[in-house]
Write a protein that holds these residues in place. Structure first.
Motif, PDB file in Angstrom:
ATOM      1  N   THR A  22      62.160  16.446  56.499  1.00  0.00           N
ATOM      2  CA  THR A  22      63.141  17.473  56.851  1.00  0.00           C
ATOM      3  C   THR A  22      62.809  18.757  56.107  1.00  0.00           C
ATOM      4  N   THR A  24      63.148  22.728  54.505  1.00  0.00           N
ATOM      5  CA  THR A  24      64.129  23.446  53.677  1.00  0.00           C
ATOM      6  C   THR A  24      64.145  24.907  54.084  1.00  0.00           C
ATOM      7  N   ALA A  30      68.191  29.188  58.427  1.00  0.00           N
ATOM      8  CA  ALA A  30      69.193  28.133  58.342  1.00  0.00           C
ATOM      9  C   ALA A  30      68.584  26.850  58.865  1.00  0.00           C
ATOM     10  N   LEU A  31      69.011  25.736  58.275  1.00  0.00           N
ATOM     11  CA  LEU A  31      68.635  24.425  58.779  1.00  0.00           C
ATOM     12  C   LEU A  31      69.760  23.952  59.689  1.00  0.00           C
ATOM     13  N   ARG A  33      71.454  21.104  62.135  1.00  0.00           N
ATOM     14  CA  ARG A  33      71.525  19.718  62.589  1.00  0.00           C
ATOM     15  C   ARG A  33      71.659  19.767  64.099  1.00  0.00           C
ATOM     16  N   GLU A  67      73.544  23.175  58.756  1.00  0.00           N
ATOM     17  CA  GLU A  67      73.566  22.147  57.707  1.00  0.00           C
ATOM     18  C   GLU A  67      73.315  22.743  56.331  1.00  0.00           C
ATOM     19  N   GLN A  68      72.417  23.738  56.291  1.00  0.00           N
ATOM     20  CA  GLN A  68      72.006  24.333  55.015  1.00  0.00           C
ATOM     21  C   GLN A  68      71.518  25.739  55.287  1.00  0.00           C
ATOM     22  N   ILE A  69      71.702  26.646  54.334  1.00  0.00           N
ATOM     23  CA  ILE A  69      71.248  28.020  54.531  1.00  0.00           C
ATOM     24  C   ILE A  69      70.356  28.464  53.379  1.00  0.00           C
ATOM     25  N   GLY A  70      69.445  29.391  53.696  1.00  0.00           N
ATOM     26  CA  GLY A  70      68.605  29.978  52.683  1.00  0.00           C
ATOM     27  C   GLY A  70      69.160  31.326  52.230  1.00  0.00           C
ATOM     28  N   LYS A  76      77.171  30.565  58.049  1.00  0.00           N
ATOM     29  CA  LYS A  76      77.625  29.700  56.953  1.00  0.00           C
ATOM     30  C   LYS A  76      77.524  28.235  57.366  1.00  0.00           C
ATOM     31  N   VAL A  77      77.468  27.373  56.374  1.00  0.00           N
ATOM     32  CA  VAL A  77      77.382  25.941  56.637  1.00  0.00           C
ATOM     33  C   VAL A  77      78.601  25.498  57.448  1.00  0.00           C
ATOM     34  N   TYR A  96      66.581  17.974  63.009  1.00  0.00           N
ATOM     35  CA  TYR A  96      66.891  19.188  62.256  1.00  0.00           C
ATOM     36  C   TYR A  96      65.843  20.243  62.576  1.00  0.00           C
TER      37      TYR A  96
END
Length: 323
Positions: A22, A24, A30-31, A33, A67-70, A76-77, A96
């Protein structure tokens, strides 16, 4: 995560569905899902690219949840989002996906993930051609090729919203389908002479606007179906303008290429991808636009779906579901 992998530019029947690491998110990324992906002709046509490293994850359209942000990400998540991804990087056919947040669109509450994925590549292509590039003011008629497909089907609906009379090419078995979408005239390109039909339909003037989704040869033929000072937009090869004597037709020619926005690295162009997606999603939310979801399949069947799509007998959009 599980993902479809294209190994060294292999044909789609050689792709594998397997576990990979997965990723990053980095700056501005942004990751996602992935919930749903749309299947598009570009997915089976573009099996190699000089910008890719292999194995490459294909797929250009996805809808899912952040799911996740840089650093510097513009969402936003937890946000429900949709995006037409960068063809030069790993894509959508995975559990992902990393995306450029500048091109993301928020999915309205009343729009499903399937509907959101369906409206992207096809809808944005039609939107850029008909709404952004063509000047429809004072125009009356438009010819849209391949109205039973995803791009053509959305194009018919957008053109009708703008008050245009719409002719489209489609096989006879799809005539009822395209007329339900709003086409005023359906032409069986296998049995009828398209140029003659368009000339008759327009009392000899030719169509004010033509949206060609087929290829260079048909786009060249479209010059003989175009009204004086008409506009021709194409996505699969531009016309040979040498067939028209200079200063006789005065056509406007528009190239439409979503992937070029990312390739250009132009910030405004990349943000426009998100803008177009957002505008289309609003129309889906208000039921003013049918995203044409005709079939949903599991992600494990993506290659089978692309093989059927490549046979060019699919109406609307095939959507694949992850998770």
């Amino acid at each position: 995560m599980k993902a479809w992998l294209n190994h060294s530019g292999t044909a789609i029947d050689q792709w594998t569905f397997e576990e990979v690491e997965t990723p990053t998110p980095g700056e501005g990324q942004a990751l996602i899902r992935v919930k749903t992906v749309a299947l598009n002709p570009v997915d089976y046509k573009a099996t190699n690219n000089p910008a890719w490293t292999f194995p490459h994850i294909p797929g250009v359209d996805l809808a899912g949840v952040v799911e996740q942000i840089g650093p510097g990400a513009e969402v936003k998540v937890g946000d429900r989002v949709a995006i037409h991804t960068n063809l030069q990087r790993d894509g959508a056919f995975a559990e992902y996906a990393l995306v450029d947040t500048r091109a993301l669109a928020l999915i309205p509450e009343d729009v499903s993930f399937a509907e959101a994925a369906a409206i992207l590549c096809a809808g944005m292509t039609a939107y850029e051609a008909i709404v952004q590039k063509m000047n429809t003011t004072g125009k009356e008629t438009i010819l849209i090729h391949a109205g039973a497909g995803g791009v053509g089907g959305i194009g018919i609906q957008l053109a009708k919203r703008l008050g245009l009379s719409v002719a489209t090419t489609a096989s006879t078995e799809n005539h009822e389908w395209v007329k339900r979408l709003g086409a005023d005239l359906a032409i069986d390109y296998k049995k009828e002479h398209v140029t003659d039909v368009i000339r008759d339909w327009t009392n000899g003037r030719g169509a004010d606007l033509i949206f060609n989704t087929v290829g260079r040869d048909e786009a060249t033929a479209d010059l003989g179906r175009l009204a004086f000072s008409g506009q021709l937009a194409f996505i699969a090869g531009g016309p040979d303008q040498s067939v028209v004597k200079p200063f006789t037709l005065s056509p406007s020619i528009h190239e439409v290429a979503l992937a070029a926005a990312y390739a250009s690295e132009n910030d405004r162009a990349i943000r426009n991808l998100g803008h177009m997606a957002s505008e289309l999603l609003k129309l889906v939310a208000t039921k003013e636009l049918d995203p044409l979801v005709t079939e949903e399949i599991p992600a494990a069947d993506i290659v089978k779906g692309l093989q059927r799509l490549s046979e060019r007998h699919v109406r609307g959009k095939i959507i694949a579901t992850f998770n």
